[in-house]
Structure formats: C-alpha cells, structure tokens
Motif scaffolding. Structure first.
Motif, PDB file in Angstrom:
ATOM      1  N   LEU A  33       0.766  -0.960  -0.028  1.00 50.61           N
ATOM      2  CA  LEU A  33       0.084  -0.054  -0.135  1.00 50.61           C
ATOM      3  C   LEU A  33       0.929   1.174   0.046  1.00 50.61           C
ATOM      4  N   ASP A  34       0.818   2.044  -1.001  1.00 58.37           N
ATOM      5  CA  ASP A  34       1.533   3.100  -1.252  1.00 58.37           C
ATOM      6  C   ASP A  34       0.621   4.327  -0.684  1.00 58.37           C
ATOM      7  N   VAL A  35       1.341   5.160   0.467  1.00 58.59           N
ATOM      8  CA  VAL A  35       0.612   6.356   1.099  1.00 58.59           C
ATOM      9  C   VAL A  35       1.913   7.298   0.939  1.00 58.59           C
ATOM     10  N   ARG A  36       1.102   8.404   0.091  1.00 57.78           N
ATOM     11  CA  ARG A  36       2.053   9.600  -0.172  1.00 57.78           C
ATOM     12  C   ARG A  36       1.144  10.723   0.412  1.00 57.78           C
ATOM     13  N   LYS A  37       2.185  11.620   1.158  1.00 61.16           N
ATOM     14  CA  LYS A  37       1.311  12.793   1.835  1.00 61.16           C
ATOM     15  C   LYS A  37       2.591  13.909   1.538  1.00 61.16           C
ATOM     16  N   PHE A  83      12.779  14.674   2.322  1.00 60.37           N
ATOM     17  CA  PHE A  83      12.490  16.137   2.481  1.00 60.37           C
ATOM     18  C   PHE A  83      13.150  17.038   1.526  1.00 60.37           C
ATOM     19  N   SER A  84      12.728  17.736   0.914  1.00 63.90           N
ATOM     20  CA  SER A  84      13.241  18.622  -0.122  1.00 63.90           C
ATOM     21  C   SER A  84      12.888  20.018  -0.023  1.00 63.90           C
ATOM     22  N   TRP A  85      13.630  20.994  -0.529  1.00 67.09           N
ATOM     23  CA  TRP A  85      13.706  22.416  -0.841  1.00 67.09           C
ATOM     24  C   TRP A  85      13.415  22.826  -2.356  1.00 67.09           C
ATOM     25  N   ARG A  86      12.510  23.744  -2.367  1.00 63.20           N
ATOM     26  CA  ARG A  86      11.968  24.349  -3.700  1.00 63.20           C
ATOM     27  C   ARG A  86      12.202  25.810  -3.637  1.00 63.20           C
ATOM     28  N   VAL A  87      12.447  26.384  -4.507  1.00 69.13           N
ATOM     29  CA  VAL A  87      12.478  28.000  -4.789  1.00 69.13           C
ATOM     30  C   VAL A  87      11.754  28.218  -6.047  1.00 69.13           C
ATOM     31  N   TYR A  88      11.169  29.695  -6.215  1.00 68.03           N
ATOM     32  CA  TYR A  88      10.282  30.159  -7.344  1.00 68.03           C
ATOM     33  C   TYR A  88      10.660  31.443  -7.500  1.00 68.03           C
TER      34      TYR A  88
END
Length: 108
Positions: A33-37, A83-88
């Motif tokens: 069972l894949d649970v993604r949050k 855990f990832s970091w994103r910039v815009y």
C-alpha cells in the motif's frame, strides 16, 4: 517465519500476489500500500530588487542570500520519506510575468 497478522484497510482493494513459503506451507503476501503525503513546512517571500527599467530581449541575473529555519532538516532522500527544498522566482511586470517555475535545490 515471523508471526503474520491480517489487517483490514477500509476501501483498499489490493492486487498483490502470493507464493507458498518453502517448508511451512504458509503464504507470503506481497501486497503493498503506497501512502503519499506532501506537507509544506515553511514558506517565505522576498523582494530581491525594487522597481527597474529592463530592456526588451535582455538577460539579467539577480543574486539573493536568505537564511533557512534552523529547526528544519537539510535535503533528505530516504527509503520511506524525503525532505526537499524548492524555490520559485518571478518578475512582477505589466503584461507577461515570466517565472522560473519551481526549482528543487539541495540544502546540506
């Protein structure tokens, strides 16, 4: 074999396969069972440069330094979590507002 316990997950229809265990006759089920949050833990908005006149068809670089919260971890890619970091970045201008789209960065 370790003791197995059957659990019921409402509204889950598994499509797994099973095979007999070598000497015990027990079945080993390979349902998964894949649970993604996804959760946003920090957001920040900064103005890097004030109003300017930019020439048409020109290219400009803007550098920025910002402090990340001490209580949040660096970039992490684990077996069960990430855990990832994103910039815009964008340019606020009349007409078409060009932007970078979300860019993932590595924080060490």
């Amino acid at each position: 074999l370790p003791r197995q316990e059957e659990i019921h997950i409402p509204d889950y229809r598994g499509g797994g396969t099973s095979r007999p265990a070598a000497s015990t006759g027990a079945a080993i089920t390979r349902d998964r069972l894949d649970v993604r949050k996804t959760e946003t833990l920090h957001t920040d908005e900064q103005t890097l440069a004030g109003a300017q006149q930019l020439s048409a068809n020109s290219s400009h670089d803007f550098e920025a330094t910002f402090r990340l919260p001490d209580h949040l971890p660096p970039t992490l890619e684990g077996r069960h979590a990430a855990f990832s970091w994103r910039v815009y970045a964008s340019v606020d201008m009349k007409g078409n507002d060009p932007d970078s789209g979300w860019q993932e960065i590595t924080v060490r």
